[in-house]
Write a protein that holds these residues in place. Structure first.
Motif, PDB file in Angstrom:
ATOM      1  N   TYR A 113       0.753  -1.191  -0.064  1.00 31.94           N
ATOM      2  CA  TYR A 113      -0.168   0.022  -0.044  1.00 31.94           C
ATOM      3  C   TYR A 113       0.650   1.194  -0.160  1.00 31.94           C
ATOM      4  CZ  TYR A 113      -4.295  -2.510  -0.076  1.00 31.94           C
ATOM      5  OH  TYR A 113      -5.471  -3.239  -0.229  1.00 31.94           O
ATOM      6  N   ARG A 171      -1.580   1.463  -9.873  1.00 30.77           N
ATOM      7  CA  ARG A 171      -2.685   0.661 -10.002  1.00 30.77           C
ATOM      8  C   ARG A 171      -2.919   0.683 -11.870  1.00 30.77           C
ATOM      9  NH1 ARG A 171      -5.741  -1.393  -5.673  1.00 30.77           N
ATOM     10  NH2 ARG A 171      -4.329  -1.539  -3.703  1.00 30.77           N
ATOM     11  N   HIS A 208      -6.416   9.754  -8.403  1.00 30.42           N
ATOM     12  CA  HIS A 208      -7.097   8.796  -7.350  1.00 30.42           C
ATOM     13  C   HIS A 208      -7.808   9.681  -6.434  1.00 30.42           C
ATOM     14  CE1 HIS A 208      -6.935   5.975  -4.109  1.00 30.42           C
ATOM     15  NE2 HIS A 208      -7.795   5.394  -4.948  1.00 30.42           N
ATOM     16  N   LYS A 263     -11.462   9.851  -5.244  1.00 27.41           N
ATOM     17  CA  LYS A 263     -11.635   9.006  -3.776  1.00 27.41           C
ATOM     18  C   LYS A 263     -12.452   9.908  -2.931  1.00 27.41           C
ATOM     19  CE  LYS A 263     -11.150   4.950  -1.474  1.00 27.41           C
ATOM     20  NZ  LYS A 263      -9.932   4.651  -1.112  1.00 27.41           N
ATOM     21  N   ASN A 293     -19.859   1.268  -8.674  1.00 30.44           N
ATOM     22  CA  ASN A 293     -19.165   1.183  -8.038  1.00 30.44           C
ATOM     23  C   ASN A 293     -19.678   1.408  -6.393  1.00 30.44           C
ATOM     24  OD1 ASN A 293     -16.765   0.137  -8.713  1.00 30.44           O
ATOM     25  ND2 ASN A 293     -16.138   2.304  -9.379  1.00 30.44           N
ATOM     26  N   PRO A 301     -21.406  -3.091  -5.079  1.00 26.43           N
ATOM     27  CA  PRO A 301     -20.893  -3.638  -3.721  1.00 26.43           C
ATOM     28  C   PRO A 301     -21.796  -3.547  -2.584  1.00 26.43           C
ATOM     29  CG  PRO A 301     -19.840  -1.529  -4.063  1.00 26.43           C
ATOM     30  CD  PRO A 301     -20.537  -1.873  -5.462  1.00 26.43           C
ATOM     31  N   GLN A 357     -11.269  -6.045   3.078  1.00 27.84           N
ATOM     32  CA  GLN A 357     -11.577  -4.943   2.093  1.00 27.84           C
ATOM     33  C   GLN A 357     -10.404  -4.007   1.645  1.00 27.84           C
ATOM     34  OE1 GLN A 357     -15.852  -4.978   4.302  1.00 27.84           O
ATOM     35  NE2 GLN A 357     -15.915  -3.403   2.643  1.00 27.84           N
ATOM     36  N   HIS A 363      -6.082   2.557  -1.732  1.00 23.60           N
ATOM     37  CA  HIS A 363      -7.244   2.000  -2.617  1.00 23.60           C
ATOM     38  C   HIS A 363      -8.254   1.300  -1.528  1.00 23.60           C
ATOM     39  CE1 HIS A 363      -6.659   3.137  -6.858  1.00 23.60           C
ATOM     40  NE2 HIS A 363      -5.326   3.323  -6.295  1.00 23.60           N
ATOM     41  N   CYS A 385     -10.876   0.022   0.530  1.00 18.37           N
ATOM     42  CA  CYS A 385     -12.424   0.071   0.432  1.00 18.37           C
ATOM     43  C   CYS A 385     -13.200   1.334   1.075  1.00 18.37           C
ATOM     44  CB  CYS A 385     -13.254  -1.194   0.502  1.00 18.37           C
ATOM     45  SG  CYS A 385     -14.945  -1.251   0.310  1.00 18.37           S
ATOM     46  N   PRO A 386     -14.109   2.403   0.427  1.00 21.44           N
ATOM     47  CA  PRO A 386     -14.647   3.405   1.017  1.00 21.44           C
ATOM     48  C   PRO A 386     -15.989   2.916   1.731  1.00 21.44           C
ATOM     49  CG  PRO A 386     -14.830   3.394  -1.318  1.00 21.44           C
ATOM     50  CD  PRO A 386     -13.856   2.438  -1.270  1.00 21.44           C
ATOM     51  N   THR A 440     -20.481  -1.724   4.973  1.00 22.94           N
ATOM     52  CA  THR A 440     -20.400  -3.105   5.050  1.00 22.94           C
ATOM     53  C   THR A 440     -20.672  -3.622   6.506  1.00 22.94           C
ATOM     54  OG1 THR A 440     -18.966  -3.217   3.101  1.00 22.94           O
ATOM     55  CG2 THR A 440     -19.204  -5.277   4.308  1.00 22.94           C
TER      56      THR A 440
HETATM   57  C1  HEM Z   1     -19.232  -6.681   0.209  1.00 23.23           C
HETATM   58  C2  HEM Z   1     -18.359  -6.372   0.778  1.00 23.23           C
HETATM   59  C3  HEM Z   1     -17.193  -5.641   0.396  1.00 23.23           C
HETATM   60  C4  HEM Z   1     -15.918  -6.156   0.048  1.00 23.23           C
HETATM   61  C5  HEM Z   1     -15.402  -7.754   0.418  1.00 23.23           C
HETATM   62  C6  HEM Z   1     -15.140  -5.225  -0.646  1.00 23.23           C
HETATM   63  C7  HEM Z   1     -13.934  -5.308  -0.996  1.00 23.23           C
HETATM   64  C8  HEM Z   1     -13.148  -4.361  -1.322  1.00 23.23           C
HETATM   65  C9  HEM Z   1     -11.659  -4.660  -1.698  1.00 23.23           C
HETATM   66  C10 HEM Z   1     -10.854  -5.807  -1.455  1.00 23.23           C
HETATM   67  C11 HEM Z   1     -11.311  -3.429  -2.610  1.00 23.23           C
HETATM   68  C12 HEM Z   1      -9.868  -3.244  -3.158  1.00 23.23           C
HETATM   69  C13 HEM Z   1      -8.963  -2.572  -2.191  1.00 23.23           C
HETATM   70  C14 HEM Z   1      -7.470  -2.339  -2.873  1.00 23.23           C
HETATM   71  O1  HEM Z   1      -7.582  -2.341  -4.024  1.00 23.23           O
HETATM   72  O2  HEM Z   1      -6.676  -2.275  -2.224  1.00 23.23           O
HETATM   73  C15 HEM Z   1     -12.364  -2.443  -2.460  1.00 23.23           C
HETATM   74  C16 HEM Z   1     -12.327  -1.271  -3.181  1.00 23.23           C
HETATM   75  C17 HEM Z   1     -13.429  -0.607  -3.158  1.00 23.23           C
HETATM   76  N1  HEM Z   1     -14.871  -0.717  -2.868  1.00 23.23           N
HETATM   77 FE1  HEM Z   1     -15.379  -2.375  -1.568  1.00 23.23          FE
HETATM   78  N2  HEM Z   1     -15.798  -3.994  -0.761  1.00 23.23           N
HETATM   79  C18 HEM Z   1     -17.183  -4.383  -0.124  1.00 23.23           C
HETATM   80  C19 HEM Z   1     -18.216  -3.290   0.214  1.00 23.23           C
HETATM   81  C20 HEM Z   1     -17.951  -2.041  -0.761  1.00 23.23           C
HETATM   82  C21 HEM Z   1     -19.339  -1.154  -0.668  1.00 23.23           C
HETATM   83  C22 HEM Z   1     -20.377  -1.338   0.053  1.00 23.23           C
HETATM   84  C23 HEM Z   1     -18.996  -0.151  -1.388  1.00 23.23           C
HETATM   85  C24 HEM Z   1     -19.643   1.101  -1.325  1.00 23.23           C
HETATM   86  C25 HEM Z   1     -20.759   1.618  -0.891  1.00 23.23           C
HETATM   87  C26 HEM Z   1     -17.659  -0.376  -1.928  1.00 23.23           C
HETATM   88  C27 HEM Z   1     -16.860   0.376  -2.751  1.00 23.23           C
HETATM   89  C28 HEM Z   1     -15.729   0.202  -3.062  1.00 23.23           C
HETATM   90  C29 HEM Z   1     -14.896   1.172  -3.964  1.00 23.23           C
HETATM   91  C30 HEM Z   1     -15.357   2.321  -4.799  1.00 23.23           C
HETATM   92  C31 HEM Z   1     -13.575   0.630  -4.088  1.00 23.23           C
HETATM   93  C32 HEM Z   1     -12.298   1.191  -4.821  1.00 23.23           C
HETATM   94  C33 HEM Z   1     -11.656   2.242  -3.690  1.00 23.23           C
HETATM   95  C34 HEM Z   1     -10.351   2.770  -4.664  1.00 23.23           C
HETATM   96  O3  HEM Z   1      -9.996   2.317  -5.569  1.00 23.23           O
HETATM   97  O4  HEM Z   1      -9.668   3.659  -4.101  1.00 23.23           O
HETATM   98  N3  HEM Z   1     -17.106  -1.591  -1.563  1.00 23.23           N
HETATM   99  N4  HEM Z   1     -13.390  -3.197  -1.853  1.00 23.23           N
END
Ligand code: HEM
Length: 439
Positions: A70, A77, A103, A107, A261, A265, A375, A384, A386-387, A392
């Motif tokens: 990180y 990325r 980013h 973000k 996005n 999720p 996440q 990056h 997860c926001p 969640t």
């Molecule tokens: C189901 C449960 C969830 C899991 C397992 C999950 C998992 C992840 C993971 C592994 C990443 C990537 C982290 C990385 O690249 O280092 C991520 C990024 C992201 N998640 Fe989640 N997530 C979840 C729920 C959510 C929710 C509820 C939202 C929005 C309401 C969300 C929006 C995003 C976004 C926009 C990114 C990209 C962030 C970035 O690139 O800066 N996710 N998530």
């Protein structure tokens, strides 16, 4: 006897261990979530090199590895993910593939909607939709929880985000959002189903963004739809009709990618909620502790253990930005790198008895951005990570309370096994509940 990560110190000043054979993609399909940590154990190393889809790839696991992964000075990325991810799961032009100032600006747009009030609103809507669904569940003999929860979440997130969704469209849109998540690891029809779902969802949401921008659809200020439709970036893409000197709206299609996005999720939390219900069934003592619904701390610990224990995304991917050495291993510029999320959440150096479901492990455990990383890790604003992590957690916690203290049901005989080869996975039966009633 199998060695564990704990009793094998990391290799130092030695060449990086390499997998044998031309390519390990089939081994990844065969070993699923255990692919990275099994090999790290075998080699006694936190890092090894392999070839995936014929590209040389370094695989990492553990908290120290997460800290390196990180570091934005070392990794980027853009162009890191295999093409099938942006074509299905992420979309093109979205926040996942951006670096540096681009980013951070994008973000900020996501983080601006993650206020405690806004998250509370989503959870309130979710609980209303759950209650409405429960009225129906009471009238039928049995339900498949995973399906029902996905419809509840789809309705809830569209209401919350301000995206119009007709009742007759709920199942179709939910199926599309689920297809996006299933597609990246799929071959054949499920992959193409994901590609079609991406095209259809982007068209649907781009039209909604256009309606907001033309003033034909009202979107409350501060809400998701308004925020995304009006977001401007210093060096963003051009949107001809809405030009400002140096800040531009996102193109309709990119705004649609970012809305997806949020929608995709939130619906994907259906998997964690299904796993939470499975854990309640398999651990009656936990269920008992949660049954009066009075101690949010017990529900929080249970939720954190669900996110740690059950598999979701196996790994995250990046590319080396400039050459560096870590742990005696050279990371050359351009090399693809995978950080094992599931492996880190089950790393015996970080978690005692990692393959046991034990919510008590979170009693007095300080929060740490590098050890519990289902996440992603690091800082939500800068990295990056997860926001949607708080959303969640709150949604799972709310569902756990509703399941354990708001309703009664039977869990009939069914195939509750969870395959670690299928990515993403679920209990085989997707959790059938019978004789549901309100408590
Ligand atoms: C189901 C449960 C969830 C899991 C397992 C999950 C998992 C992840 C993971 C592994 C990443 C990537 C982290 C990385 O690249 O280092 C991520 C990024 C992201 N998640 Fe989640 N997530 C979840 C729920 C959510 C929710 C509820 C939202 C929005 C309401 C969300 C929006 C995003 C976004 C926009 C990114 C990209 C962030 C970035 O690139 O800066 N996710 N998530």
């Amino acid at each position: 006897m199998r060695t564990t990560l704990r009793d094998t110190p990391p290799l130092r000043d030695t060449p990086v261990p390499r997998t044998r054979g031309l390519d390990s993609t089939l081994a990844l399909v065969r070993d699923g979530y255990d692919f990275i940590s099994d090999r790290c154990r075998r080699y006694g190393s936190e890092v090894f090199e392999t070839r995936l889809l014929f590209e040389r790839t370094l695989c990492l696991v553990g908290a120290e590895a997460a800290k390196v992964f990180y570091d934005p000075d070392r990794f980027e990325r853009a162009g890191a993910a295999p093409a099938r991810l942006p074509k299905t799961l992420f979309g093109q032009g979205g926040v996942q593939g951006l670096d540096d100032a681009a980013h951070r600006s994008r973000k900020r747009m996501f983080m601006s909607i993650m206020t405690p009030e806004s998250i509370r609103d989503l959870v309130d809507i979710f609980e209303q939709e759950w209650q409405a669904a429960l009225d129906r569940w009471k009238r039928v003999q049995s339900i498949v929880l995973y399906e029902e929860v996905s419809w509840v979440l789809c309705r809830a997130v569209c209401r919350w985000a301000g995206v119009p969704l007709a009742a007759y469209d709920v199942r179709r849109r939910t199926a599309d959002l689920q297809a996006l998540i299933a597609a990246p690891a799929a071959v054949g029809p499920a992959y193409w189903r994901g590609r079609r779902a991406r095209r259809d969802c982007e068209r649907w949401l781009a039209e909604i963004v256009r309606q907001v921008r033309r003033g034909e659809l009202t979107a409350p200020v501060g809400g998701v739809l308004h925020t995304f439709a009006e977001h401007r970036e210093p060096d963003g893409h051009t949107f001809a009709e809405h030009r400002e000197p140096d800040r531009q709206l996102l193109p309709d299609r990119v705004a649609a990618v970012e809305l997806l996005n949020i929608l995709r999720p939130v619906v994907a939390v259906d998997r964690f909620i299904t796993f939470a219900a499975l854990a309640l069934h398999l651990h009656p003592r936990c269920r008992e502790q949660l049954s009066d619904g009075s101690d949010p701390e017990v529900a929080r610990r249970f939720t954190q253990e669900v996110r740690r224990f059950y598999p979701f995304f196996p790994a995250v991917v990046a590319r080396v930005r400039t050459d560096f050495d870590w742990n005696g291993v050279r990371f050359p510029q351009g090399r693809r790198v995978l950080l094992g999320l599931y492996g880190t959440d089950h790393d015996p150096r970080l978690w005692s008895d990692p393959d046991q479901f034990r919510p008590e492990r979170f009693v007095d455990r300080p929060e740490d951005p590098w050890t519990l990383i289902p996440q992603g890790g690091g800082d939500h604003h800068v990295n990056h990570r997860c926001p949607g992590e708080w959303i969640t957690i709150e949604l799972i916690q709310s569902a756990v309370t509703l399941l354990a203290s708001g309703m009664s049901y039977d869990v009939p005989d069914q195939d509750l096994r969870v395959s670690l080869r299928q990515m993403p996975t679920l209990p085989n039966s997707r959790l059938v509940l019978a004789n549901v009633s309100q408590r």
